[in-house]
Design a protein around this motif. Sequence first.
Motif, PDB file in Angstrom:
ATOM      1  N   GLU B   2       0.839  -1.193   0.000  1.00 49.52           N
ATOM      2  CA  GLU B   2       0.000   0.000   0.000  1.00 49.52           C
ATOM      3  C   GLU B   2       0.876   1.246   0.000  1.00 49.52           C
ATOM      4  O   GLU B   2       1.567   1.522   0.973  1.00 49.52           O
ATOM      5  CB  GLU B   2      -0.911  -0.007   1.244  1.00 49.52           C
ATOM      6  N   THR B   3       0.890   1.966  -1.129  1.00 55.47           N
ATOM      7  CA  THR B   3       1.774   3.132  -1.215  1.00 55.47           C
ATOM      8  C   THR B   3       1.009   4.450  -1.128  1.00 55.47           C
ATOM      9  O   THR B   3       1.580   5.507  -1.331  1.00 55.47           O
ATOM     10  CB  THR B   3       2.602   3.111  -2.522  1.00 55.47           C
ATOM     11  N   VAL B   5      -0.509   6.922   1.335  1.00 56.73           N
ATOM     12  CA  VAL B   5      -0.381   7.203   2.765  1.00 56.73           C
ATOM     13  C   VAL B   5      -1.257   8.396   3.128  1.00 56.73           C
ATOM     14  O   VAL B   5      -1.237   9.417   2.441  1.00 56.73           O
ATOM     15  CB  VAL B   5       1.087   7.534   3.105  1.00 56.73           C
ATOM     16  N   ILE B  22       8.002  10.850   0.499  1.00 54.14           N
ATOM     17  CA  ILE B  22       7.109   9.778   0.041  1.00 54.14           C
ATOM     18  C   ILE B  22       6.913   9.879  -1.478  1.00 54.14           C
ATOM     19  O   ILE B  22       6.941   8.882  -2.201  1.00 54.14           O
ATOM     20  CB  ILE B  22       5.740   9.834   0.771  1.00 54.14           C
ATOM     21  N   GLY B  27       5.451   6.982  -3.797  1.00 57.34           N
ATOM     22  CA  GLY B  27       4.204   6.855  -3.045  1.00 57.34           C
ATOM     23  C   GLY B  27       3.323   8.076  -3.228  1.00 57.34           C
ATOM     24  O   GLY B  27       3.754   9.089  -3.789  1.00 57.34           O
ATOM     25  N   GLU B  28       2.094   7.946  -2.768  1.00 60.77           N
ATOM     26  CA  GLU B  28       1.162   9.059  -2.877  1.00 60.77           C
ATOM     27  C   GLU B  28       0.701   9.443  -1.477  1.00 60.77           C
ATOM     28  O   GLU B  28       0.491   8.567  -0.629  1.00 60.77           O
ATOM     29  CB  GLU B  28      -0.050   8.629  -3.721  1.00 60.77           C
ATOM     30  N   VAL B  29       0.582  10.754  -1.234  1.00 64.10           N
ATOM     31  CA  VAL B  29       0.139  11.202   0.082  1.00 64.10           C
ATOM     32  C   VAL B  29      -1.203  11.903  -0.040  1.00 64.10           C
ATOM     33  O   VAL B  29      -1.396  12.741  -0.913  1.00 64.10           O
ATOM     34  CB  VAL B  29       1.169  12.169   0.715  1.00 64.10           C
ATOM     35  N   LYS B  43      -2.948   3.248   5.211  1.00 67.33           N
ATOM     36  CA  LYS B  43      -1.629   3.443   5.806  1.00 67.33           C
ATOM     37  C   LYS B  43      -1.552   4.899   6.272  1.00 67.33           C
ATOM     38  O   LYS B  43      -2.015   5.791   5.566  1.00 67.33           O
ATOM     39  CB  LYS B  43      -0.534   3.160   4.768  1.00 67.33           C
ATOM     40  N   LEU B 201      11.570   4.815   5.114  1.00 61.34           N
ATOM     41  CA  LEU B 201      10.218   5.112   4.630  1.00 61.34           C
ATOM     42  C   LEU B 201       9.816   4.152   3.510  1.00 61.34           C
ATOM     43  O   LEU B 201       8.648   3.781   3.380  1.00 61.34           O
ATOM     44  CB  LEU B 201      10.127   6.570   4.173  1.00 61.34           C
ATOM     45  N   LYS B 202      10.790   3.749   2.721  1.00 59.24           N
ATOM     46  CA  LYS B 202      10.522   2.768   1.668  1.00 59.24           C
ATOM     47  C   LYS B 202      10.040   1.453   2.293  1.00 59.24           C
ATOM     48  O   LYS B 202       9.085   0.830   1.818  1.00 59.24           O
ATOM     49  CB  LYS B 202      11.793   2.544   0.844  1.00 59.24           C
ATOM     50  N   LEU B 205       6.509   1.809   3.377  1.00 57.99           N
ATOM     51  CA  LEU B 205       5.579   1.692   2.241  1.00 57.99           C
ATOM     52  C   LEU B 205       5.377   0.227   1.858  1.00 57.99           C
ATOM     53  O   LEU B 205       4.316  -0.150   1.342  1.00 57.99           O
ATOM     54  CB  LEU B 205       6.107   2.469   1.029  1.00 57.99           C
ATOM     55  N   SER B 206       6.400  -0.602   2.101  1.00 57.29           N
ATOM     56  CA  SER B 206       6.324  -2.022   1.711  1.00 57.29           C
ATOM     57  C   SER B 206       5.624  -2.892   2.747  1.00 57.29           C
ATOM     58  O   SER B 206       5.388  -4.076   2.502  1.00 57.29           O
ATOM     59  CB  SER B 206       7.731  -2.578   1.491  1.00 57.29           C
TER      60      SER B 206
END
Lengths: 257, 207
Positions: B2-3, B5, B22, B27-29, B43, B201-202, B205-206
């Motif tokens: 799930e990326t 956040v 991110i 990733g997307e915030v 997340k 942080l990676k 995300l994982s």
Amino acid sequence: MTIATMLAKRIIPCLDVKDGRTVKGVNFVDLRDAGDPVELAWNYSRQGADELVFLDITATHERRKTMVELVKSVARQISIPFTIGGGINEIADADALLNAGADKISINSAAVRNPALIDELAKAFGVQFVIVAVDTRFNDGKNIVHLNGGRIPTEKETLNWIKEAESRGAGEILLTSMDHDGTKAGFDNGLLKTVNDAVNIPVIASGGAGAVEHFVDVFERTNVDAALAASVFHYGEILIPDLKGILQNKGIEVRLN
Amino acid sequence: METIVHIPNLSLGNTLSVVNMINRLGGEVIIAATPDELSSAKKIILPGVGAFDVGMRELKDLGWIDVLNKLVLEQNVPILGICLGMQFFFEDSEEGVLPGLGWIPGRLKRFVSTEENPIKIPHMGWNAIHVHQPDSIIPVMNEEELRYYFVHSYHAICGDINDLVATAHHGYDVTAAVQRNNIYGVQFHPEKSHSFGMALLKNFLSV
């Protein structure tokens, strides 16, 4: 190789910014253009700088807007902490910079003129956000706080002022010796040791860096937490990876990438 | 993996640096303006700098606590607390009078500098961390090189030693990272810790 067990001594390039460009003068006059601040910041971050300080010496009314835009660009590009100083006179200035992505602000003349500003900023944003920068010069047998880049002497004795700043909520002290600044003859280790021994908050040494040995000396002799310099870094006279390698060989704790 | 956040939109400073990192990781915030907008989160990151009571009051008065409890404790949504964000996970703090979220047993204590063991407060700068649990979001690298950027005056004391993932040494050993099930916390700032921060942080995300 030893396992790192403590806080690393920080190496901090300082970028003097005027109207969005980096400049550095000798003894705060004769400014020379030393490049684009965002590009410099990115390079320093890659080289292993531990932190950056941007000192805004712009005098125009557009200052805050220009600085906020710069802070946003820097925050997008780099992922190490950075401080903004220059022209911060009130909570609103600090708030705008924090929201744009600055980690800390540095106040100097405004704090001398209105010491309660330190209390207000610390209360609003936490002590970790507030660096009090002090420009000092030796005058008539005493270290005296100076304003406006060292031009105007105040009534304040340097060590007393630093202790007051600490008690009001300064999270860190950036001490620049105007006698040493621009000389490239080394930091003011005597005064720095006196100050560092007298306070319980981190101290950044500034003014006088000209050679790698000066950084070794300031950490060995004074135990300050960080050392700041500008032109020796901007013009490539000292490369940060080389500097850190030598500090490490001398047994000084540093952060290696 | 799930990326996407969610970050609650609190006035607790420096969310932007987390968003930037991110995004750089692909990733997307989503900044949740209200507790309602947070409720679909898969997340969560809870950043924060400042004072404990100011932050807890904002979480309480604006109605974030119920939705956070529901997501984290009932739906097991992974959450990462950063600095003050992590401190909220504990029961209480010497810095304030309000209770914390109480998800992790333990409390926050101010650093103590003594004549025999003088330290600077805040604990500010790049410190090495020592990882005590192998499976965590702390990146696995050569440990002597693993340094993160810290800036804090209060540190967590875990009530349950099993929650303690990493420590840092500043005068004495203090909590640097914790994990209790889906609840992750770091005292340092991964968003300001260059490549090691990005690696951490990676890993989050994982999760």
